[in-house]
Write a protein that holds these residues in place. Structure first.
Motif, PDB file in Angstrom:
ATOM      1  N   TYR A   1       1.452   8.355  -3.385  1.00 10.34           N
ATOM      2  CA  TYR A   1       0.829   9.194  -4.410  1.00 10.34           C
ATOM      3  C   TYR A   1      -0.357  10.005  -3.882  1.00 10.34           C
ATOM      4  CZ  TYR A   1       4.004   8.985  -8.121  1.00 10.34           C
ATOM      5  OH  TYR A   1       5.143   9.205  -8.856  1.00 10.34           O
ATOM      6  N   ILE A   2      -0.504  10.038  -2.570  1.00  7.79           N
ATOM      7  CA  ILE A   2      -1.402  10.994  -1.912  1.00  7.79           C
ATOM      8  C   ILE A   2      -0.548  12.024  -1.172  1.00  7.79           C
ATOM      9  CG2 ILE A   2      -3.105  11.251  -0.077  1.00  7.79           C
ATOM     10  CD1 ILE A   2      -4.105   8.384  -0.938  1.00  7.79           C
TER      11      ILE A   2
ATOM     12  N   ALA B   1      -1.791   9.150   5.702  1.00  7.94           N
ATOM     13  CA  ALA B   1      -0.910   9.432   6.846  1.00  7.94           C
ATOM     14  C   ALA B   1      -0.970   8.287   7.863  1.00  7.94           C
ATOM     15  CB  ALA B   1      -1.301  10.756   7.489  1.00  7.94           C
TER      16      ALA B   1
ATOM     17  N   ALA C   1      -1.706   5.097   6.957  1.00  9.86           N
ATOM     18  CA  ALA C   1      -1.005   3.989   6.288  1.00  9.86           C
ATOM     19  C   ALA C   1       0.505   4.151   6.493  1.00  9.86           C
ATOM     20  CB  ALA C   1      -1.337   3.972   4.799  1.00  9.86           C
ATOM     21  N   ARG C   2       0.961   5.400   6.476  1.00 11.17           N
ATOM     22  CA  ARG C   2       2.390   5.678   6.680  1.00 11.17           C
ATOM     23  C   ARG C   2       2.847   5.154   8.044  1.00 11.17           C
ATOM     24  NH1 ARG C   2       5.192  11.621   5.551  1.00 11.17           N
ATOM     25  NH2 ARG C   2       7.317  10.836   5.496  1.00 11.17           N
TER      26      ARG C   2
ATOM     27  N   LEU D   1      -7.064  -1.183   3.142  1.00 11.31           N
ATOM     28  CA  LEU D   1      -6.206  -1.276   4.324  1.00 11.31           C
ATOM     29  C   LEU D   1      -6.968  -0.815   5.567  1.00 11.31           C
ATOM     30  CD1 LEU D   1      -3.167  -1.839   5.062  1.00 11.31           C
ATOM     31  CD2 LEU D   1      -2.800   0.605   4.830  1.00 11.31           C
TER      32      LEU D   1
ATOM     33  N   LYS E   1      -6.060   9.183   5.577  1.00  5.25           N
ATOM     34  CA  LYS E   1      -5.912   7.723   5.418  1.00  5.25           C
ATOM     35  C   LYS E   1      -4.461   7.365   5.059  1.00  5.25           C
ATOM     36  CE  LYS E   1      -7.731   3.529   4.564  1.00  5.25           C
ATOM     37  NZ  LYS E   1      -8.575   2.740   5.449  1.00  5.25           N
TER      38      LYS E   1
ATOM     39  N   TYR F   1       0.813  -1.218   0.000  1.00  2.00           N
ATOM     40  CA  TYR F   1       0.000   0.000   0.000  1.00  2.00           C
ATOM     41  C   TYR F   1       0.848   1.270   0.000  1.00  2.00           C
ATOM     42  CZ  TYR F   1      -3.558  -3.396   0.882  1.00  2.00           C
ATOM     43  OH  TYR F   1      -4.381  -4.476   0.749  1.00  2.00           O
TER      44      TYR F   1
ATOM     45  N   LYS G   1      -6.944   2.206  -3.725  1.00  2.00           N
ATOM     46  CA  LYS G   1      -6.508   0.905  -3.214  1.00  2.00           C
ATOM     47  C   LYS G   1      -6.344   0.944  -1.689  1.00  2.00           C
ATOM     48  CE  LYS G   1      -2.296  -1.899  -3.853  1.00  2.00           C
ATOM     49  NZ  LYS G   1      -2.797  -3.221  -4.248  1.00  2.00           N
ATOM     50  N   LEU G   2      -6.043   2.124  -1.167  1.00  2.00           N
ATOM     51  CA  LEU G   2      -5.858   2.270   0.279  1.00  2.00           C
ATOM     52  C   LEU G   2      -7.113   1.907   1.070  1.00  2.00           C
ATOM     53  CD1 LEU G   2      -3.850   5.479   1.221  1.00  2.00           C
ATOM     54  CD2 LEU G   2      -3.169   3.101   1.408  1.00  2.00           C
TER      55      LEU G   2
ATOM     56  N   THR H   1      -7.177   0.876   8.836  1.00  2.00           N
ATOM     57  CA  THR H   1      -6.369   1.839   9.594  1.00  2.00           C
ATOM     58  C   THR H   1      -7.100   2.289  10.863  1.00  2.00           C
ATOM     59  OG1 THR H   1      -7.251   3.617   8.230  1.00  2.00           O
ATOM     60  CG2 THR H   1      -5.096   2.768   7.602  1.00  2.00           C
TER      61      THR H   1
ATOM     62  N   TYR I   1      -6.216   4.189  -8.707  1.00  2.00           N
ATOM     63  CA  TYR I   1      -5.086   3.488  -8.099  1.00  2.00           C
ATOM     64  C   TYR I   1      -4.957   3.820  -6.611  1.00  2.00           C
ATOM     65  CZ  TYR I   1      -0.666   1.516  -6.897  1.00  2.00           C
ATOM     66  OH  TYR I   1       0.278   0.777  -6.252  1.00  2.00           O
ATOM     67  N   ILE I   2      -5.033   5.111  -6.270  1.00  2.00           N
ATOM     68  CA  ILE I   2      -4.811   5.459  -4.860  1.00  2.00           C
ATOM     69  C   ILE I   2      -5.974   5.011  -3.965  1.00  2.00           C
ATOM     70  CG2 ILE I   2      -3.140   7.323  -5.288  1.00  2.00           C
ATOM     71  CD1 ILE I   2      -5.310   9.366  -4.928  1.00  2.00           C
TER      72      ILE I   2
ATOM     73  N   PRO J   1      -2.064   9.047  12.666  1.00  5.43           N
ATOM     74  CA  PRO J   1      -1.392   9.445  11.424  1.00  5.43           C
ATOM     75  C   PRO J   1       0.057   9.898  11.654  1.00  5.43           C
ATOM     76  CG  PRO J   1      -2.871  11.190  12.157  1.00  5.43           C
ATOM     77  CD  PRO J   1      -3.066  10.036  13.094  1.00  5.43           C
ATOM     78  N   THR J   2       0.911   9.735  10.638  1.00  6.34           N
ATOM     79  CA  THR J   2       2.289  10.265  10.678  1.00  6.34           C
ATOM     80  C   THR J   2       2.415  11.327   9.601  1.00  6.34           C
ATOM     81  OG1 THR J   2       3.188   8.136  11.344  1.00  6.34           O
ATOM     82  CG2 THR J   2       4.741   9.685  10.378  1.00  6.34           C
ATOM     83  N   TYR J   3       2.839  12.521  10.000  1.00  7.73           N
ATOM     84  CA  TYR J   3       3.051  13.582   9.014  1.00  7.73           C
ATOM     85  C   TYR J   3       4.528  13.841   8.800  1.00  7.73           C
ATOM     86  CZ  TYR J   3      -1.879  14.284   9.961  1.00  7.73           C
ATOM     87  OH  TYR J   3      -3.220  14.075  10.105  1.00  7.73           O
TER      88      TYR J   3
ATOM     89  N   PHE K   1      -8.631  10.506   1.891  1.00  6.68           N
ATOM     90  CA  PHE K   1      -7.360  10.332   1.183  1.00  6.68           C
ATOM     91  C   PHE K   1      -6.155  10.723   2.040  1.00  6.68           C
ATOM     92  CE2 PHE K   1     -10.396  10.227  -2.272  1.00  6.68           C
ATOM     93  CZ  PHE K   1      -9.888   9.206  -3.065  1.00  6.68           C
TER      94      PHE K   1
ATOM     95  N   LEU L   1       2.831   2.645  -2.247  1.00  2.38           N
ATOM     96  CA  LEU L   1       2.797   3.516  -3.424  1.00  2.38           C
ATOM     97  C   LEU L   1       1.520   4.359  -3.455  1.00  2.38           C
ATOM     98  CD1 LEU L   1       4.491   4.224  -5.985  1.00  2.38           C
ATOM     99  CD2 LEU L   1       2.950   2.731  -7.239  1.00  2.38           C
ATOM    100  N   ALA L   2       0.403   3.742  -3.078  1.00  4.03           N
ATOM    101  CA  ALA L   2      -0.856   4.497  -3.050  1.00  4.03           C
ATOM    102  C   ALA L   2      -0.770   5.623  -2.014  1.00  4.03           C
ATOM    103  CB  ALA L   2      -2.032   3.562  -2.757  1.00  4.03           C
ATOM    104  N   ALA L   3      -0.206   5.308  -0.834  1.00  6.23           N
ATOM    105  CA  ALA L   3      -0.059   6.342   0.200  1.00  6.23           C
ATOM    106  C   ALA L   3       0.882   7.444  -0.283  1.00  6.23           C
ATOM    107  CB  ALA L   3       0.477   5.719   1.487  1.00  6.23           C
TER     108      ALA L   3
END
Lengths: 464, 95
Positions: A294-295, A369, A371-372, B44, A367, A288, B40-41, B46, B37-38, B51-53, A364, A290-292
């Motif tokens: 590309y956000i 952040a 996933a990161r 998952l 979500k 996941y 796809k998340l 969560t 494509y994105i 969150p991590t910034y 987006f 790459l999707a994260a």
């Protein structure tokens, strides 16, 4: 990479570099050659050596700056139309440190405009060609840097890596590239792309040269408040586990080129004979990444690139036919940005504004952040077991020019194995791993926990 | 994920672009593919994840309130602008 006390002179080294740049013109590597300034600096260094005065650790060594690095009185246009005519009024901290050690910049090298791309085809100046096959891409975004080193135009080149922009072109051209731990090297004076991901690094022909450049450029900079206190060379992380992992999901990926897979397997065997244990790791969340990416990356790109409006510097559109509902200044902003950005820049700005916009932020950006966090946790868990992870850089060797440029998702998939490292802020070293049957270079990367940069260089040195 | 004409116009306006129909249509197609494509998340889980910034969770550092000399001179900076008038950057009519 040392000149002092040798019989060579700085001037002869620089002249050889300039000659090589001319000979490799067909690869379209340099966007600016700083001939006179380079020779002048070489003469100064030779004079100092003659007088027995001290010269730096890189005295007389020719190098190239990726064209998104600012260096006083040189153009720094990031290969983007909107920054044409921009002459840098300041020095990036990295260029300043290299120059102080006597390194000589012979010019600036091509990249995808604003480092947006994985092939250098998105450059306003057109693509740089692969060092081994001119019908193929150089990789990107630091394509110019990789090919300049591969074809011996310079002894090293600078790069920036947001999602693989150093490692992928390094592997496409059979050279070494380091993506340091996030915050290791100052980014002051480098055109920003995505601030929570961008790092500065280098391309060389040996692991020991990477070590030298890291020891010169790493460290805290009051001009970049994201830099870490200097840890390089003082790392407390040791290779205590004597264990290297590889990622099951990457090895089993149908996208992975079989020759890259077997190159990786043969390095695992070498590690084994060097006394390392090798273990398979299951890291299902990396799917996941790459999707994260590309956000998160376009969101930061949209913010960073909002400053380019044609007012204070760079290109300004002359088309200002006023309409009923728009003032001339609005037209100046819109027309400058529409004419000055490449298609890929526009895509990323628009994706970024979409994922940050009201109604989509939670679904987006937030979500991604989260996933990161999961990706970081997965790496942390892996590093409880292993010292480092051996991985492909990209699933395939250099592809044909034009093959992916009109299909953004297939271009983005180039980065599927390199972006997890950036999301987690980890260091990684890309190194050459032979060639495939068609003669194209293959590359692998070794990934470690944060601040393990020196250890990764050490393992690379043993492994290649 | 569908991207309507209205969506694309909104994003163009947020991005300060002004695009012709052909470029707009091409970007609409590209973005639809990327958004798909994105998304796809969505697969998952969560829930309950923070969150991590920023990877090092650095805190803002305040600088002492000293006068810092700029690396670039006023002349160098003004020379970068397309039009200059009486040591100011000249732009078209704002109002």
């Amino acid at each position: 990479m040392k000149l002092a006390n040798s019989t060579t002179t700085a001037v002869s080294l620089i002249k050889a570099s300039l000659k090589r740049i001319e000979e490799t013109n067909d690869w379209h590597i340099f966007t600016f050659v700083d001939k006179d300034a380079a020779i002048k600096k070489a003469e100064e260094i030779d004079a100092k050596i003659k007088k027995g005065e001290p010269v730096g650790r890189l005295a007389g060594v020719p190098y190239a700056l990726k064209a998104n690095f600012l260096s006083k009185h040189r153009p720094a246009d990031a290969s983007a139309k909107i920054l044409t005519e921009f002459i840098s009024p300041i020095d990036s901290t990295t260029a300043e440190k290299l120059e102080k050690e006597g390194a000589i910049c012979v010019g600036c090298v091509n990249l995808d405009a604003f480092a947006h791309g994985s092939s250098t085809e998105n450059s306003y100046y057109g693509p740089t060609k692969n060092s081994a096959d001119r019908s193929r891409v150089a990789g990107g975004s630091s394509g110019g840097s990789a090919v300049a080193v591969a074809l011996d135009c310079v002894q090293f080149a600078t790069g920036s890596d947001t999602g693989g922009s150093i490692r992928q072109p390094a592997s496409f051209n059979g050279v070494y590239g380091i993506k340091p731990t996030y915050g290791t090297i100052s980014r002051y004076g480098v055109v920003a792309m995505a601030s929570s991901l961008d790092v500065i690094g280098f391309f060389t022909k040996s692991a020991s040269d990477l070590d030298l450049l890291m020891s010169i450029t790493a460290g805290q900079d009051s001009k970049d408040q994201t830099t870490l206190p200097d840890f390089y060379g003082k790392d407390d992380t040791q290779l205590t586990k004597k264990c290297i992992g590889y990622v099951k999901e990457f090895m089993n990926s149908p996208a992975l080129d079989p020759e890259i897979k077997s190159a990786l397997e043969s390095k695992l065997t070498s590690l084994h004979s060097m006394g390392y244990e090798t273990v398979e790791l299951s890291m299902p969340t990396l799917e996941y990444a790459l999707a994260a990416y590309y956000i998160i990356q376009p969101a930061e790109v949209a913010s960073n690139l909002s400053r380019y409006d044609g007012v204070r510097y760079g290109f300004r559109s002359g088309d200002l036919k006023a309409t009923d509902n728009k003032t001339s200044i609005d037209l100046l902003f819109e027309n400058t940005r529409s004419e000055g950005f490449m298609r890929e820049n526009k895509r990323r700005i628009m994706i970024g504004n979409f994922v940050l916009s009201s109604g989509f932020y939670d679904a987006f950006f937030l979500k991604a952040a989260k996933a990161r966090t999961l990706i970081i946790n997965e790496f942390d868990k892996a590093f409880e077991r292993v010292d480092a992870i051996l991985s492909p850089v990209s699933p395939n060797p250099a592809f044909k020019l034009g093959e992916k440029v009109d299909d953004p998702v297939s271009m983005y998939l180039e980065d599927v194995m390199s972006v997890p490292v950036n999301l987690a802020g980890l260091p990684a070293v890309a190194f050459p791993a032979g060639k495939n049957k068609a003669g194209l270079p293959l590359g692998l990367q070794i990934i470690g926990p944060r601040r393990s940069d020196k250890n990764l260089i050490k393992i690379t040195e043993e492994l290649v | 994920m569908e991207v309507t004409e209205q969506d694309i116009n909104h994003l163009i306006s947020l991005s300060s672009f002004s695009l012709g129909q052909a470029e707009k249509d091409a970007l609409r197609r590209d973005l639809a593919g990327i958004f798909k494509y994105i998304s796809k998340l969505d697969e998952l889980d969560t829930s309950g994840v923070e969150p991590t910034y920023q990877v090092f969770e650095m805190k803002n550092v305040w600088r002492p309130d000293d006068i810092v000399t700029q690396d670039a001179s006023r002349e160098d900076l003004l020379a970068l602008a397309k039009e200059e008038c009486e040591h100011q950057i000249k732009v078209p009519k704002v109002l």
